[in-house]
Design a protein around this motif. Sequence first.
Motif, mmCIF file in Angstrom:
data_model
loop_
_atom_site.group_PDB
_atom_site.id
_atom_site.type_symbol
_atom_site.label_atom_id
_atom_site.label_comp_id
_atom_site.label_asym_id
_atom_site.label_seq_id
_atom_site.Cartn_x
_atom_site.Cartn_y
_atom_site.Cartn_z
ATOM 1 N N SER A 95 -8.434 -5.870 4.154
ATOM 2 C CA SER A 95 -8.412 -4.416 3.484
ATOM 3 C C SER A 95 -7.349 -4.663 2.301
ATOM 4 C CB SER A 95 -7.866 -3.411 4.319
ATOM 5 O OG SER A 95 -7.657 -2.266 3.692
ATOM 6 N N GLY A 96 -7.745 -4.692 1.059
ATOM 7 C CA GLY A 96 -7.007 -5.050 -0.230
ATOM 8 C C GLY A 96 -6.487 -3.561 -0.735
ATOM 9 N N THR A 97 -7.158 -2.540 -0.105
ATOM 10 C CA THR A 97 -6.767 -1.214 -0.796
ATOM 11 C C THR A 97 -5.390 -0.493 -0.371
ATOM 12 O OG1 THR A 97 -8.046 0.080 0.923
ATOM 13 C CG2 THR A 97 -9.558 -0.592 -1.050
ATOM 14 N N GLY A 98 -4.898 0.235 -1.133
ATOM 15 C CA GLY A 98 -3.685 0.796 -0.554
ATOM 16 C C GLY A 98 -2.614 0.251 -1.221
ATOM 17 N N PRO A 99 -1.133 0.979 -1.042
ATOM 18 C CA PRO A 99 -0.180 0.333 -1.546
ATOM 19 C C PRO A 99 0.660 -0.647 -0.490
ATOM 20 C CG PRO A 99 0.430 2.302 -0.612
ATOM 21 C CD PRO A 99 -1.275 1.856 -0.528
ATOM 22 N N PHE A 100 -0.263 -1.818 -0.118
ATOM 23 C CA PHE A 100 0.332 -2.654 0.816
ATOM 24 C C PHE A 100 1.062 -3.680 -0.027
ATOM 25 C CE2 PHE A 100 -3.912 -1.792 2.852
ATOM 26 C CZ PHE A 100 -3.302 -1.032 3.794
ATOM 27 N N GLY A 101 2.283 -4.248 0.574
ATOM 28 C CA GLY A 101 3.036 -5.158 0.185
ATOM 29 C C GLY A 101 4.315 -5.274 0.896
ATOM 30 N N PHE A 102 5.250 -6.141 0.688
ATOM 31 C CA PHE A 102 6.207 -6.529 1.400
ATOM 32 C C PHE A 102 7.365 -6.979 0.515
ATOM 33 C CE2 PHE A 102 3.658 -9.825 2.145
ATOM 34 C CZ PHE A 102 4.294 -11.073 2.003
ATOM 35 N N THR A 103 8.544 -6.984 0.805
ATOM 36 C CA THR A 103 9.601 -7.437 0.092
ATOM 37 C C THR A 103 10.201 -8.918 0.501
ATOM 38 O OG1 THR A 103 10.525 -5.242 -0.287
ATOM 39 C CG2 THR A 103 12.081 -6.891 -0.701
ATOM 40 N N VAL A 104 10.280 -9.718 -0.158
ATOM 41 C CA VAL A 104 10.791 -11.151 0.011
ATOM 42 C C VAL A 104 12.241 -11.483 -0.507
ATOM 43 C CG1 VAL A 104 10.290 -13.647 -0.341
ATOM 44 C CG2 VAL A 104 8.502 -12.090 0.057
ATOM 45 N N LYS A 105 13.103 -11.745 0.254
ATOM 46 C CA LYS A 105 14.316 -12.165 -0.283
ATOM 47 C C LYS A 105 14.605 -13.424 -0.462
ATOM 48 C CE LYS A 105 17.109 -8.347 2.295
ATOM 49 N NZ LYS A 105 18.311 -8.335 3.004
ATOM 50 N N GLY A 106 15.355 -13.823 -1.368
ATOM 51 C CA GLY A 106 15.848 -15.079 -1.788
ATOM 52 C C GLY A 106 16.717 -15.605 -1.076
ATOM 53 N N SER A 107 17.390 -16.903 -1.081
ATOM 54 C CA SER A 107 18.511 -17.589 -0.286
ATOM 55 C C SER A 107 19.684 -16.708 -0.291
ATOM 56 C CB SER A 107 18.637 -18.810 -0.837
ATOM 57 O OG SER A 107 19.257 -18.684 -2.155
ATOM 58 N N ALA A 108 20.564 -16.877 0.373
ATOM 59 C CA ALA A 108 21.572 -16.018 0.578
ATOM 60 C C ALA A 108 22.538 -16.062 -0.590
ATOM 61 C CB ALA A 108 22.572 -16.760 1.723
ATOM 62 N N ALA A 109 22.495 -17.175 -1.303
ATOM 63 C CA ALA A 109 23.289 -17.364 -2.563
ATOM 64 C C ALA A 109 22.568 -16.603 -3.820
ATOM 65 C CB ALA A 109 23.513 -18.786 -2.989
ATOM 66 N N LEU A 115 8.892 -7.792 -4.801
ATOM 67 C CA LEU A 115 7.895 -7.144 -4.158
ATOM 68 C C LEU A 115 6.619 -7.870 -4.261
ATOM 69 C CD1 LEU A 115 6.890 -4.646 -2.736
ATOM 70 C CD2 LEU A 115 6.353 -3.648 -4.929
ATOM 71 N N VAL A 116 5.963 -8.464 -3.197
ATOM 72 C CA VAL A 116 4.934 -9.190 -3.196
ATOM 73 C C VAL A 116 3.686 -8.615 -2.639
ATOM 74 C CG1 VAL A 116 4.024 -11.300 -2.294
ATOM 75 C CG2 VAL A 116 6.250 -11.449 -2.807
ATOM 76 N N GLY A 117 2.489 -8.637 -3.202
ATOM 77 C CA GLY A 117 1.219 -7.882 -2.709
ATOM 78 C C GLY A 117 0.934 -8.538 -1.606
ATOM 79 N N ALA A 118 0.279 -7.651 -0.559
ATOM 80 C CA ALA A 118 -0.495 -8.287 0.556
ATOM 81 C C ALA A 118 -1.669 -7.682 0.894
ATOM 82 C CB ALA A 118 0.443 -7.960 1.764
ATOM 83 N N VAL A 119 -2.501 -8.335 1.698
ATOM 84 C CA VAL A 119 -3.786 -7.648 2.161
ATOM 85 C C VAL A 119 -3.756 -7.844 3.749
ATOM 86 C CG1 VAL A 119 -6.179 -8.322 2.055
ATOM 87 C CG2 VAL A 119 -4.711 -8.771 0.142
ATOM 88 N N MET A 120 -4.412 -6.770 4.322
ATOM 89 C CA MET A 120 -4.478 -7.038 5.938
ATOM 90 C C MET A 120 -5.829 -7.559 5.987
ATOM 91 S SD MET A 120 -3.219 -2.999 6.580
ATOM 92 C CE MET A 120 -4.189 -2.682 7.836
ATOM 93 N N VAL A 121 -5.748 -8.466 7.185
ATOM 94 C CA VAL A 121 -6.840 -9.212 7.592
ATOM 95 C C VAL A 121 -6.941 -9.080 8.923
ATOM 96 C CG1 VAL A 121 -6.799 -10.604 5.381
ATOM 97 C CG2 VAL A 121 -5.467 -11.577 7.350
ATOM 98 N N SER A 122 -8.156 -9.903 9.337
ATOM 99 C CA SER A 122 -8.342 -10.010 10.821
ATOM 100 C C SER A 122 -7.654 -11.354 11.347
ATOM 101 C CB SER A 122 -9.842 -9.807 11.246
ATOM 102 O OG SER A 122 -10.453 -10.919 10.476
#
Length: 149
Positions: A95-109, A115-122
């Motif tokens: 499912s690639g529809t809808g506002p799917f995504g997640f936030t990726v943090k960089g290193s501690a420094a 914000l990175v796009g995502a797709v729900m998959v089986s």
Amino acid sequence: MLTSNFRYALRMMRRNPGFSAVAVLSLALGIGANTAIFSIVDAVLLRWLPVKNPQELVVIATLNRDGTPGVSTSYPDYEAFRDRNHSFDGIIAYSGTGPFGFTVKGSAADRRTELVGAVMVSGNYFQVLGVESALGRTLNDEDNRKPGA
């Protein structure tokens, strides 16, 4: 003959520099646009997908209530197709529809987030497509059985 035609063309271009500039720029713009469009068409339509046996991929969709072809199907329908499958090597859902995504943090420094796009998959998505992970592991069928996974 060819050299005389070439010299004549150069004389005409020197006589009308404005027209020559417009003609050359028009040709450059047309060639550039055609190159860009062909590059997109080649990447999107002409090349095979980077998966195992891309020529064997098919899309299964259900009919809407009015009889028109649907663009998607429900998860229970997917499970029924998957469990009763005798024709395909595997059936996957995404499912690639809808506002799917997640936030990726960089290193501690670094402290930046992106914000990175995502797709729900089986769970069997990567196994059926024959795609390996670069790091870590891919999803598997057990991931489907976990509540809320």
